[in-house]
Design an enzyme around this catalytic site. Sequence first.
Site, PDB file in Angstrom:
ATOM      1  N   VAL A 231       0.842  -1.202   0.000  1.00  0.00           N
ATOM      2  CA  VAL A 231       0.000   0.000   0.000  1.00  0.00           C
ATOM      3  C   VAL A 231       0.876   1.250   0.000  1.00  0.00           C
ATOM      4  O   VAL A 231       0.397   2.346   0.275  1.00  0.00           O
ATOM      5  CB  VAL A 231      -0.958   0.021   1.217  1.00  0.00           C
ATOM      6  CG1 VAL A 231      -2.004  -1.070   1.100  1.00  0.00           C
ATOM      7  CG2 VAL A 231      -0.173  -0.114   2.524  1.00  0.00           C
ATOM      8  N   ARG A 233       4.058   2.456  -2.548  1.00  0.00           N
ATOM      9  CA  ARG A 233       4.147   2.931  -3.920  1.00  0.00           C
ATOM     10  C   ARG A 233       4.492   1.753  -4.817  1.00  0.00           C
ATOM     11  O   ARG A 233       5.294   0.882  -4.452  1.00  0.00           O
ATOM     12  CB  ARG A 233       5.207   4.031  -4.053  1.00  0.00           C
ATOM     13  CG  ARG A 233       4.749   5.390  -3.534  1.00  0.00           C
ATOM     14  CD  ARG A 233       3.688   5.992  -4.439  1.00  0.00           C
ATOM     15  NE  ARG A 233       3.304   7.352  -4.070  1.00  0.00           N
ATOM     16  CZ  ARG A 233       2.257   7.654  -3.323  1.00  0.00           C
ATOM     17  NH1 ARG A 233       1.496   6.686  -2.831  1.00  0.00           N
ATOM     18  NH2 ARG A 233       1.960   8.916  -3.064  1.00  0.00           N
ATOM     19  N   ASP A 257      -2.410  -2.667  -3.721  1.00  0.00           N
ATOM     20  CA  ASP A 257      -3.243  -1.494  -3.970  1.00  0.00           C
ATOM     21  C   ASP A 257      -2.558  -0.489  -4.893  1.00  0.00           C
ATOM     22  O   ASP A 257      -3.209   0.415  -5.409  1.00  0.00           O
ATOM     23  CB  ASP A 257      -3.587  -0.795  -2.649  1.00  0.00           C
ATOM     24  CG  ASP A 257      -4.534   0.379  -2.837  1.00  0.00           C
ATOM     25  OD1 ASP A 257      -5.638   0.155  -3.366  1.00  0.00           O
ATOM     26  OD2 ASP A 257      -4.170   1.513  -2.475  1.00  0.00           O
ATOM     27  N   GLU A 262      -0.225   2.582 -13.528  1.00  0.00           N
ATOM     28  CA  GLU A 262      -1.630   2.666 -13.126  1.00  0.00           C
ATOM     29  C   GLU A 262      -2.426   3.441 -14.163  1.00  0.00           C
ATOM     30  O   GLU A 262      -1.994   4.525 -14.579  1.00  0.00           O
ATOM     31  CB  GLU A 262      -1.755   3.326 -11.749  1.00  0.00           C
ATOM     32  CG  GLU A 262      -1.095   2.511 -10.640  1.00  0.00           C
ATOM     33  CD  GLU A 262      -1.247   3.140  -9.256  1.00  0.00           C
ATOM     34  OE1 GLU A 262      -1.840   4.241  -9.157  1.00  0.00           O
ATOM     35  OE2 GLU A 262      -0.783   2.532  -8.283  1.00  0.00           O
ATOM     36  N   HIS A 281      -5.673   1.373  -6.346  1.00  0.00           N
ATOM     37  CA  HIS A 281      -5.129   2.528  -5.624  1.00  0.00           C
ATOM     38  C   HIS A 281      -6.256   3.201  -4.832  1.00  0.00           C
ATOM     39  O   HIS A 281      -6.510   4.399  -4.972  1.00  0.00           O
ATOM     40  CB  HIS A 281      -4.479   3.532  -6.590  1.00  0.00           C
ATOM     41  CG  HIS A 281      -3.430   4.380  -5.913  1.00  0.00           C
ATOM     42  ND1 HIS A 281      -2.261   4.749  -6.527  1.00  0.00           N
ATOM     43  CD2 HIS A 281      -3.379   4.921  -4.680  1.00  0.00           C
ATOM     44  CE1 HIS A 281      -1.529   5.484  -5.715  1.00  0.00           C
ATOM     45  NE2 HIS A 281      -2.190   5.599  -4.573  1.00  0.00           N
TER      46      HIS A 281
END
Length: 313
Positions: A231, A233, A257, A262, A281
């Site tokens: 969670v 980077r 996450d 992304e 995310h």
Amino acid sequence: MKVLLPGSITLDPELPAGVQGVVYDVTAPIPDEHVDAEVFVAWGNTAGNLADAAYRLKAVRWVQTLAAGPDAVLQAGFADDVVVTAGLGLHDRTVAEHTLGLVLAAARRLNLLVRAQIGRRWAAELGGLQPVRESGSFRTLGDANVVIWGFGGIAGRLAPLLAALGANVTGVARRAGERHGFPVVTEDELPGLLPGTDLLINILPATPDTAGIVGAAVFERLPAHAWVVNVGRGATLDEDALLAAIRSGRLAGAALDVFAAEPLPVASGLWDEPDVIISPHAAGGRPEGASALLTENLAAYRAGRPLRNLVTR
């Protein structure tokens, strides 16, 4: 003095006398009439918008990002003499809650239960009578050894939640000692911790030193039943090495996450792995107390006092 406020969030800071707040579009170039801004507040900005701001805001002296990690702002190209402050503390509760959700989903195999539900299959192997303590498997936080790599404010909110469910929590940070009532060791001691770790939670920021640091060397030391949660980077985790470790059975699974790219590309092999839990995310995204932080820092800036959450550049 002009302060540019992002239109991606409703902010209501107390502006000192003589300070003008102007809301801007985080997806578009800064309007010509506002390139004289001295303060730039960032949240949810596109890379193009940040690059444009760094290039055209010649009068900017301070950038306040509401993100806990300032990496996007630091990569945008602002001059070296521009002060940058981060949104540390604004995401502690939300990220801690989401991380706890990912951890419990992994322990209780909710990923497999959802897959079975979609297929209308009664997953009897995951229900009914179960061993109280299943050796060689991460199925509960009770007596689980949890290592949190990157032990800052988010970990300070998360660790007590894990401990309340019976986990033994150890933090890893640049300095050893005790934080929030939990033991913290340095990265030099991490290799010795990994063989006895059931769950490794990564909350590291993205820096040149942390790029791909959670990789094959880490996975090889973890026991085969261990899970990895990220969670922090995406740039800090080697996704290829993670996928290889899970596919080979070297690692039990991962709950992620954040990702190197992304949205996660459709072609990524992570999508198809039953023992990979993916969230988009979603852990943060709601900076709590952003207006209060901005009020505090604006007052400090005008008075020439040190700013909160100053980023070392």
